[in-house]
Design a protein around this motif. Structure first.
Motif, mmCIF file in Angstrom:
data_model
loop_
_atom_site.group_PDB
_atom_site.id
_atom_site.type_symbol
_atom_site.label_atom_id
_atom_site.label_comp_id
_atom_site.label_asym_id
_atom_site.label_seq_id
_atom_site.Cartn_x
_atom_site.Cartn_y
_atom_site.Cartn_z
ATOM 1 N N ASP A 130 0.808 -1.224 0.000
ATOM 2 C CA ASP A 130 0.000 0.000 0.000
ATOM 3 C C ASP A 130 0.841 1.275 0.000
ATOM 4 N N GLU A 178 -5.335 -4.665 4.567
ATOM 5 C CA GLU A 178 -5.315 -4.041 3.230
ATOM 6 C C GLU A 178 -5.299 -5.122 2.135
ATOM 7 N N HIS A 239 -12.842 2.127 4.216
ATOM 8 C CA HIS A 239 -12.074 3.202 4.837
ATOM 9 C C HIS A 239 -12.894 4.381 5.341
ATOM 10 N N HIS A 255 -5.042 1.385 12.480
ATOM 11 C CA HIS A 255 -5.674 1.495 11.163
ATOM 12 C C HIS A 255 -6.144 0.136 10.627
ATOM 13 N N VAL A 259 -9.809 -0.966 9.596
ATOM 14 C CA VAL A 259 -10.147 -1.371 8.222
ATOM 15 C C VAL A 259 -10.922 -2.695 8.246
HETATM 16 ZN ZN LIG Z 1 -5.737 1.770 4.670
#
Ligand SMILES: [Zn+2]
Ligand SMILES: NC(=O)c1ccc[n+]([C@@H]2O[C@H](COP(=O)([O-])OP(=O)(O)OC[C@H]3O[C@@H](n4cnc5c(N)ncnc54)[C@H](O)[C@@H]3O)[C@@H](O)[C@H]2O)c1
Length: 359
Positions: A130, A178, A239, A255, A259
Protein backbone atom coordinates in the motif's frame (compact mmCIF):
# COMPACT_ATOMS: atom_id res chain seq x y z
CA UNK A 1 11.13 -18.34 -6.95
CA UNK A 2 11.78 -15.69 -9.63
CA UNK A 3 11.11 -12.13 -8.52
CA UNK A 4 8.01 -10.61 -9.98
CA UNK A 5 8.09 -7.29 -11.82
CA UNK A 6 5.16 -4.90 -11.95
CA UNK A 7 5.56 -2.01 -14.40
CA UNK A 8 1.96 -0.77 -14.51
CA UNK A 9 2.91 2.66 -13.21
CA UNK A 10 5.91 3.19 -15.50
CA UNK A 11 8.55 2.38 -12.89
CA UNK A 12 9.60 -1.04 -11.65
CA UNK A 13 8.03 -2.53 -8.55
CA UNK A 14 10.06 -5.65 -7.83
CA UNK A 15 8.76 -8.32 -5.49
CA UNK A 16 10.96 -11.23 -4.48
CA UNK A 17 12.43 -13.19 -1.61
CA UNK A 18 15.99 -12.12 -2.28
CA UNK A 19 16.42 -8.99 -4.35
CA UNK A 20 20.17 -8.47 -3.83
CA UNK A 21 20.92 -9.16 -7.50
CA UNK A 22 18.15 -6.80 -8.65
CA UNK A 23 19.36 -4.10 -6.27
CA UNK A 24 22.92 -4.42 -7.56
CA UNK A 25 21.71 -4.17 -11.15
CA UNK A 26 19.60 -1.14 -10.27
CA UNK A 27 22.52 0.65 -8.58
CA UNK A 28 24.71 -0.06 -11.63
CA UNK A 29 22.08 1.26 -14.01
CA UNK A 30 20.83 4.29 -12.05
CA UNK A 31 23.61 4.81 -9.51
CA UNK A 32 25.71 5.77 -7.79
CA UNK A 33 23.47 6.01 -4.74
CA UNK A 34 24.02 9.49 -3.32
CA UNK A 35 22.45 8.75 0.06
CA UNK A 36 20.67 5.96 1.84
CA UNK A 37 17.94 6.72 4.37
CA UNK A 38 16.73 4.11 6.84
CA UNK A 39 14.22 3.65 9.64
CA UNK A 40 16.35 3.56 12.81
CA UNK A 41 14.47 0.55 14.28
CA UNK A 42 17.20 -1.85 15.44
CA UNK A 43 15.26 -4.87 14.08
CA UNK A 44 15.96 -3.56 10.61
CA UNK A 45 19.73 -3.41 10.98
CA UNK A 46 20.51 -6.74 9.29
CA UNK A 47 18.27 -5.92 6.29
CA UNK A 48 19.80 -2.47 5.99
CA UNK A 49 23.35 -3.83 6.14
CA UNK A 50 22.57 -6.26 3.32
CA UNK A 51 20.93 -3.54 1.32
CA UNK A 52 23.84 -1.20 1.76
CA UNK A 53 26.26 -3.85 0.54
CA UNK A 54 24.11 -4.61 -2.52
CA UNK A 55 23.83 -0.92 -3.39
CA UNK A 56 27.47 -0.14 -2.57
CA UNK A 57 26.06 2.84 -0.65
CA UNK A 58 27.69 5.02 1.96
CA UNK A 59 26.79 4.71 5.66
CA UNK A 60 23.01 5.01 5.86
CA UNK A 61 21.41 8.04 7.46
CA UNK A 62 19.24 6.43 10.13
CA UNK A 63 16.16 8.35 11.18
CA UNK A 64 14.03 7.51 14.23
CA UNK A 65 10.51 7.13 12.85
CA UNK A 66 7.23 5.73 14.19
CA UNK A 67 3.72 7.03 13.68
CA UNK A 68 4.20 9.96 16.07
CA UNK A 69 7.19 11.21 14.11
CA UNK A 70 5.30 11.41 10.83
CA UNK A 71 5.56 15.20 11.00
CA UNK A 72 6.99 18.08 8.99
CA UNK A 73 9.74 18.39 11.60
CA UNK A 74 11.01 14.91 10.65
CA UNK A 75 10.82 15.78 6.95
CA UNK A 76 12.94 18.86 7.62
CA UNK A 77 15.43 16.73 9.52
CA UNK A 78 15.73 14.40 6.54
CA UNK A 79 16.10 17.29 4.09
CA UNK A 80 18.87 18.77 6.28
CA UNK A 81 20.59 15.37 6.28
CA UNK A 82 20.44 15.28 2.46
CA UNK A 83 22.08 18.70 2.35
CA UNK A 84 24.77 17.54 4.75
CA UNK A 85 25.36 14.43 2.63
CA UNK A 86 25.88 16.68 -0.40
CA UNK A 87 23.12 15.09 -2.47
CA UNK A 88 22.81 16.94 -5.77
CA UNK A 89 19.77 17.69 -7.91
CA UNK A 90 20.54 14.74 -10.20
CA UNK A 91 21.38 12.40 -7.34
CA UNK A 92 19.65 9.18 -6.33
CA UNK A 93 18.35 8.54 -2.83
CA UNK A 94 17.30 5.10 -1.61
CA UNK A 95 15.20 4.73 1.52
CA UNK A 96 14.30 1.64 3.52
CA UNK A 97 11.52 1.03 6.01
CA UNK A 98 7.78 0.67 6.45
CA UNK A 99 4.92 2.98 5.54
CA UNK A 100 6.07 5.79 7.78
CA UNK A 101 9.48 5.69 6.07
CA UNK A 102 7.97 5.74 2.58
CA UNK A 103 5.75 8.69 3.55
CA UNK A 104 8.50 10.72 5.25
CA UNK A 105 11.45 9.89 2.98
CA UNK A 106 9.30 10.12 -0.15
CA UNK A 107 8.04 13.53 0.94
CA UNK A 108 11.54 14.80 1.76
CA UNK A 109 12.88 13.65 -1.62
CA UNK A 110 9.89 15.19 -3.43
CA UNK A 111 10.74 18.62 -2.04
CA UNK A 112 14.54 18.45 -1.70
CA UNK A 113 15.85 20.73 -4.47
CA UNK A 114 12.29 20.53 -5.87
CA UNK A 115 12.61 16.79 -6.27
CA UNK A 116 15.41 14.26 -6.33
CA UNK A 117 15.09 10.68 -7.63
CA UNK A 118 13.89 8.34 -4.89
CA UNK A 119 13.66 4.55 -4.65
CA UNK A 120 11.98 2.82 -1.72
CA UNK A 121 12.84 -0.54 -0.24
CA UNK A 122 9.68 -1.60 1.58
CA UNK A 123 10.25 -3.61 4.76
CA UNK A 124 6.73 -3.84 6.19
CA UNK A 125 3.66 -5.50 4.72
CA UNK A 126 1.76 -2.17 4.66
CA UNK A 127 4.59 -0.50 2.75
CA UNK A 128 4.80 -3.39 0.26
CA UNK A 129 1.11 -3.55 -0.61
CA UNK A 130 0.00 0.00 0.00
CA UNK A 131 2.13 2.87 1.31
CA UNK A 132 5.07 2.63 -1.10
CA UNK A 133 2.83 2.03 -4.13
CA UNK A 134 1.07 4.85 -5.93
CA UNK A 135 3.31 7.85 -5.38
CA UNK A 136 1.43 9.48 -2.51
CA UNK A 137 3.42 10.73 0.45
CA UNK A 138 2.18 12.51 3.51
CA UNK A 139 2.67 13.58 7.09
CA UNK A 140 0.27 14.53 9.87
CA UNK A 141 -0.54 18.07 10.92
CA UNK A 142 -2.11 19.20 14.19
CA UNK A 143 -5.39 19.43 12.29
CA UNK A 144 -5.39 15.81 11.12
CA UNK A 145 -3.67 12.79 9.59
CA UNK A 146 -1.85 12.95 6.25
CA UNK A 147 -2.89 16.56 5.65
CA UNK A 148 0.40 17.61 4.05
CA UNK A 149 1.94 15.61 1.25
CA UNK A 150 2.88 15.17 -2.38
CA UNK A 151 2.03 13.06 -5.40
CA UNK A 152 5.38 11.98 -6.82
CA UNK A 153 6.44 8.68 -8.34
CA UNK A 154 9.48 6.88 -6.99
CA UNK A 155 12.02 5.61 -9.56
CA UNK A 156 11.65 2.07 -8.22
CA UNK A 157 10.12 0.11 -5.36
CA UNK A 158 11.59 -3.09 -3.95
CA UNK A 159 9.58 -5.52 -1.84
CA UNK A 160 11.95 -8.11 -0.40
CA UNK A 161 9.58 -10.44 1.41
CA UNK A 162 12.39 -11.91 3.51
CA UNK A 163 12.11 -8.70 5.61
CA UNK A 164 8.67 -9.89 6.79
CA UNK A 165 10.28 -12.57 8.97
CA UNK A 166 11.16 -9.96 11.59
CA UNK A 167 7.97 -7.91 11.31
CA UNK A 168 5.94 -7.94 14.56
CA UNK A 169 2.50 -9.67 14.34
CA UNK A 170 0.73 -6.39 14.97
CA UNK A 171 2.36 -4.74 11.94
CA UNK A 172 1.62 -7.91 9.97
CA UNK A 173 -2.11 -7.61 10.71
CA UNK A 174 -2.07 -3.98 9.58
CA UNK A 175 -1.00 -5.16 6.15
CA UNK A 176 -3.36 -8.16 6.06
CA UNK A 177 -6.40 -5.91 6.39
CA UNK A 178 -5.32 -4.04 3.23
CA UNK A 179 -4.65 -7.35 1.45
CA UNK A 180 -8.18 -8.58 2.24
CA UNK A 181 -9.51 -5.24 0.95
CA UNK A 182 -7.57 -5.71 -2.30
CA UNK A 183 -8.84 -9.29 -2.60
CA UNK A 184 -12.47 -8.18 -2.21
CA UNK A 185 -11.89 -5.64 -5.00
CA UNK A 186 -10.19 -8.21 -7.24
CA UNK A 187 -12.21 -11.31 -6.30
CA UNK A 188 -11.62 -14.58 -8.19
CA UNK A 189 -8.42 -16.52 -7.60
CA UNK A 190 -6.93 -13.86 -5.32
CA UNK A 191 -9.77 -14.04 -2.79
CA UNK A 192 -9.93 -17.84 -3.02
CA UNK A 193 -6.20 -18.20 -2.50
CA UNK A 194 -6.45 -16.16 0.72
CA UNK A 195 -9.28 -18.39 1.90
CA UNK A 196 -7.03 -21.40 1.32
CA UNK A 197 -3.97 -19.82 2.95
CA UNK A 198 -5.70 -18.29 5.96
CA UNK A 199 -5.54 -21.39 8.23
CA UNK A 200 -1.80 -21.86 7.57
CA UNK A 201 1.03 -20.16 9.47
CA UNK A 202 2.48 -17.08 7.73
CA UNK A 203 5.86 -18.79 7.40
CA UNK A 204 4.23 -21.09 4.81
CA UNK A 205 2.54 -18.40 2.75
CA UNK A 206 3.78 -17.78 -0.80
CA UNK A 207 4.33 -14.10 0.03
CA UNK A 208 5.75 -13.13 -3.34
CA UNK A 209 2.55 -14.10 -5.12
CA UNK A 210 0.23 -12.74 -2.40
CA UNK A 211 1.99 -9.36 -2.42
CA UNK A 212 2.18 -9.36 -6.20
CA UNK A 213 -1.60 -9.82 -6.40
CA UNK A 214 -2.31 -7.06 -3.87
CA UNK A 215 0.14 -4.67 -5.55
CA UNK A 216 -1.51 -5.37 -8.90
CA UNK A 217 -4.92 -4.27 -7.55
CA UNK A 218 -3.42 -1.00 -6.37
CA UNK A 219 -1.34 -0.28 -9.48
CA UNK A 220 -4.29 -0.95 -11.80
CA UNK A 221 -6.47 1.46 -9.85
CA UNK A 222 -3.76 4.11 -9.55
CA UNK A 223 -2.86 3.85 -13.24
CA UNK A 224 -6.48 4.64 -14.12
CA UNK A 225 -6.67 7.61 -11.79
CA UNK A 226 -3.29 9.05 -10.85
CA UNK A 227 -4.54 12.09 -8.95
CA UNK A 228 -7.49 10.46 -7.22
CA UNK A 229 -10.17 12.20 -9.23
CA UNK A 230 -12.57 9.23 -9.18
CA UNK A 231 -12.12 5.51 -9.76
CA UNK A 232 -9.13 5.16 -7.39
CA UNK A 233 -11.76 5.63 -4.68
CA UNK A 234 -12.54 1.88 -4.74
CA UNK A 235 -9.26 1.45 -2.84
CA UNK A 236 -11.07 3.18 0.00
CA UNK A 237 -13.33 0.18 0.52
CA UNK A 238 -13.99 -0.01 4.27
CA UNK A 239 -12.07 3.20 4.84
CA UNK A 240 -14.93 5.69 5.33
CA UNK A 241 -15.88 3.55 8.33
CA UNK A 242 -12.25 2.90 9.30
CA UNK A 243 -11.26 6.57 9.39
CA UNK A 244 -14.33 7.40 11.50
CA UNK A 245 -13.54 4.52 13.90
CA UNK A 246 -9.94 5.68 14.23
CA UNK A 247 -11.01 9.25 14.87
CA UNK A 248 -13.80 8.32 17.31
CA UNK A 249 -11.27 6.25 19.30
CA UNK A 250 -8.74 9.14 19.26
CA UNK A 251 -6.52 6.81 17.22
CA UNK A 252 -6.42 4.12 19.93
CA UNK A 253 -7.73 1.63 17.34
CA UNK A 254 -4.94 0.83 14.84
CA UNK A 255 -5.67 1.50 11.16
CA UNK A 256 -5.64 -2.20 10.16
CA UNK A 257 -8.14 -3.17 12.88
CA UNK A 258 -10.34 -0.25 11.87
CA UNK A 259 -10.15 -1.37 8.22
CA UNK A 260 -11.19 -4.92 9.18
CA UNK A 261 -14.24 -3.61 11.07
CA UNK A 262 -14.81 -1.16 8.21
CA UNK A 263 -14.87 -4.03 5.71
CA UNK A 264 -17.54 -5.73 7.82
CA UNK A 265 -19.49 -2.45 7.98
CA UNK A 266 -19.26 -1.85 4.22
CA UNK A 267 -20.33 -5.45 3.58
CA UNK A 268 -23.25 -5.10 5.97
CA UNK A 269 -24.38 -1.80 4.48
CA UNK A 270 -24.18 -3.36 1.03
CA UNK A 271 -26.14 -6.38 2.25
CA UNK A 272 -28.84 -4.25 3.82
CA UNK A 273 -29.22 -2.07 0.74
CA UNK A 274 -29.74 -5.17 -1.39
CA UNK A 275 -26.40 -4.98 -3.20
CA UNK A 276 -24.42 -7.80 -1.68
CA UNK A 277 -25.41 -11.42 -1.02
CA UNK A 278 -25.44 -12.81 2.49
CA UNK A 279 -23.32 -15.74 1.29
CA UNK A 280 -20.50 -13.47 0.12
CA UNK A 281 -20.80 -11.23 3.16
CA UNK A 282 -20.27 -14.28 5.37
CA UNK A 283 -17.28 -15.33 3.27
CA UNK A 284 -15.66 -11.95 3.92
CA UNK A 285 -16.32 -12.25 7.66
CA UNK A 286 -14.96 -15.81 7.74
CA UNK A 287 -11.74 -14.74 6.02
CA UNK A 288 -11.19 -11.78 8.36
CA UNK A 289 -11.81 -14.06 11.36
CA UNK A 290 -9.40 -16.75 10.16
CA UNK A 291 -6.73 -14.08 9.75
CA UNK A 292 -7.21 -12.95 13.34
CA UNK A 293 -8.61 -9.57 12.34
CA UNK A 294 -11.27 -7.97 14.52
CA UNK A 295 -14.90 -7.58 13.43
CA UNK A 296 -16.22 -5.79 16.48
CA UNK A 297 -15.54 -2.46 18.07
CA UNK A 298 -16.81 -1.15 21.38
CA UNK A 299 -17.42 2.46 20.45
CA UNK A 300 -20.61 4.48 20.64
CA UNK A 301 -22.33 4.40 17.23
CA UNK A 302 -23.10 8.12 17.61
CA UNK A 303 -19.43 8.90 18.09
CA UNK A 304 -18.50 6.96 14.93
CA UNK A 305 -21.30 8.64 12.99
CA UNK A 306 -20.21 12.11 14.15
CA UNK A 307 -16.62 11.36 13.12
CA UNK A 308 -17.89 10.08 9.77
CA UNK A 309 -19.89 13.16 8.92
CA UNK A 310 -16.81 15.30 9.41
CA UNK A 311 -14.77 13.02 7.12
CA UNK A 312 -13.06 14.68 4.20
CA UNK A 313 -14.56 12.09 1.82
CA UNK A 314 -18.00 13.48 2.46
CA UNK A 315 -19.07 15.47 -0.60
CA UNK A 316 -21.59 18.30 -0.49
CA UNK A 317 -23.00 17.18 2.84
CA UNK A 318 -23.92 13.71 1.58
CA UNK A 319 -22.52 10.43 2.80
CA UNK A 320 -21.05 8.37 0.00
CA UNK A 321 -19.64 4.88 0.31
CA UNK A 322 -17.54 2.34 -1.50
CA UNK A 323 -19.58 -0.86 -1.40
CA UNK A 324 -19.23 -4.37 -2.77
CA UNK A 325 -21.86 -5.68 -5.17
CA UNK A 326 -19.97 -8.96 -5.13
CA UNK A 327 -16.51 -10.22 -4.21
CA UNK A 328 -14.69 -8.90 -7.28
CA UNK A 329 -17.15 -6.07 -8.03
CA UNK A 330 -16.82 -2.95 -5.90
CA UNK A 331 -18.56 0.36 -6.62
CA UNK A 332 -17.80 3.84 -5.35
CA UNK A 333 -19.73 7.06 -4.80
CA UNK A 334 -22.84 5.31 -3.47
CA UNK A 335 -25.09 7.55 -1.46
CA UNK A 336 -26.75 5.93 1.54
CA UNK A 337 -29.53 6.92 3.87
CA UNK A 338 -27.93 8.10 7.15
CA UNK A 339 -30.47 6.05 9.13
CA UNK A 340 -29.23 2.86 7.48
CA UNK A 341 -25.66 3.85 8.17
CA UNK A 342 -26.45 4.42 11.84
CA UNK A 343 -28.16 1.04 12.04
CA UNK A 344 -25.02 -0.61 10.66
CA UNK A 345 -22.83 1.25 13.16
CA UNK A 346 -25.07 0.04 15.99
CA UNK A 347 -24.28 -3.57 14.98
CA UNK A 348 -20.50 -3.15 15.14
CA UNK A 349 -20.35 -3.61 18.90
CA UNK A 350 -21.98 -7.04 18.56
CA UNK A 351 -20.44 -10.22 17.19
CA UNK A 352 -21.54 -10.81 13.62
CA UNK A 353 -24.02 -13.48 12.69
CA UNK A 354 -26.78 -14.14 10.24
CA UNK A 355 -28.74 -11.71 12.43
CA UNK A 356 -26.78 -8.99 10.62
CA UNK A 357 -29.05 -9.36 7.65
CA UNK A 358 -32.09 -8.23 9.62
CA UNK A 359 -33.25 -4.73 8.86
ZN1 LIG B 1 -5.74 1.77 4.67
N1 LIG C 1 1.07 7.22 1.26
C1 LIG C 1 0.23 6.21 1.16
O1 LIG C 1 -0.35 5.99 0.09
C2 LIG C 1 -0.01 5.33 2.33
C3 LIG C 1 -0.83 4.20 2.21
C4 LIG C 1 -1.00 3.36 3.30
C5 LIG C 1 -0.39 3.65 4.51
N2 LIG C 1 0.39 4.76 4.61
C6 LIG C 1 1.06 5.07 5.89
O2 LIG C 1 1.86 3.98 6.30
C7 LIG C 1 2.01 4.03 7.71
C8 LIG C 1 1.86 2.64 8.29
O3 LIG C 1 2.84 1.79 7.71
P1 LIG C 1 3.57 0.64 8.57
O4 LIG C 1 2.54 -0.22 9.19
O5 LIG C 1 4.60 0.05 7.70
O6 LIG C 1 4.20 1.50 9.75
P2 LIG C 1 5.72 1.71 10.17
O7 LIG C 1 6.55 2.19 9.07
O8 LIG C 1 5.69 2.54 11.42
O9 LIG C 1 6.18 0.24 10.56
C9 LIG C 1 5.58 -0.44 11.65
C10 LIG C 1 6.64 -0.86 12.68
O10 LIG C 1 7.39 -1.95 12.14
C11 LIG C 1 8.78 -1.64 12.12
N3 LIG C 1 9.32 -2.35 10.98
C12 LIG C 1 9.23 -2.04 9.66
N4 LIG C 1 9.75 -3.04 8.92
C13 LIG C 1 10.19 -3.99 9.78
C14 LIG C 1 10.79 -5.26 9.62
N5 LIG C 1 11.04 -5.78 8.41
N6 LIG C 1 11.10 -5.96 10.73
C15 LIG C 1 10.82 -5.48 11.98
N7 LIG C 1 10.22 -4.29 12.18
C16 LIG C 1 9.91 -3.57 11.09
C17 LIG C 1 8.85 -0.14 12.08
O11 LIG C 1 10.06 0.36 12.59
C18 LIG C 1 7.65 0.22 12.97
O12 LIG C 1 8.02 0.11 14.33
C19 LIG C 1 0.95 4.99 8.23
O13 LIG C 1 1.55 6.18 8.64
C20 LIG C 1 0.08 5.25 7.03
O14 LIG C 1 -0.52 6.54 7.00
C21 LIG C 1 0.60 5.58 3.55
Amino acid sequence: MEPSLNNDLGYPILIGDDLDGELRAFARRRGPVSAMLADANSKLRPSIARLRAALAARTPIVVPLGERRKRLATVERVVDALVAAGVERDGLVVGAGGGVASDVFGFACAIYMRGVAYAHVATSLVAMVDAAIGGKTGVDLRGGKNLAGTFRDPVAVFCDVSALRTLPPRAMREGLAEIVKAAIIEGGDFFESLEELAPHPFSRWPWVSVIDAAVKVKTMMVADDRLEAGSRAVLNLGHTFAHAIERASSYAVPHGAAVAVGLRAAGLLALRTGRFSEREYLRVLALLTLLGLPLQISLEPDAIFAAMTSDKKKRAGRLRFVLPRAIGDVEYGIECDPRRVRAVLAKLSEPPGTVDAGR
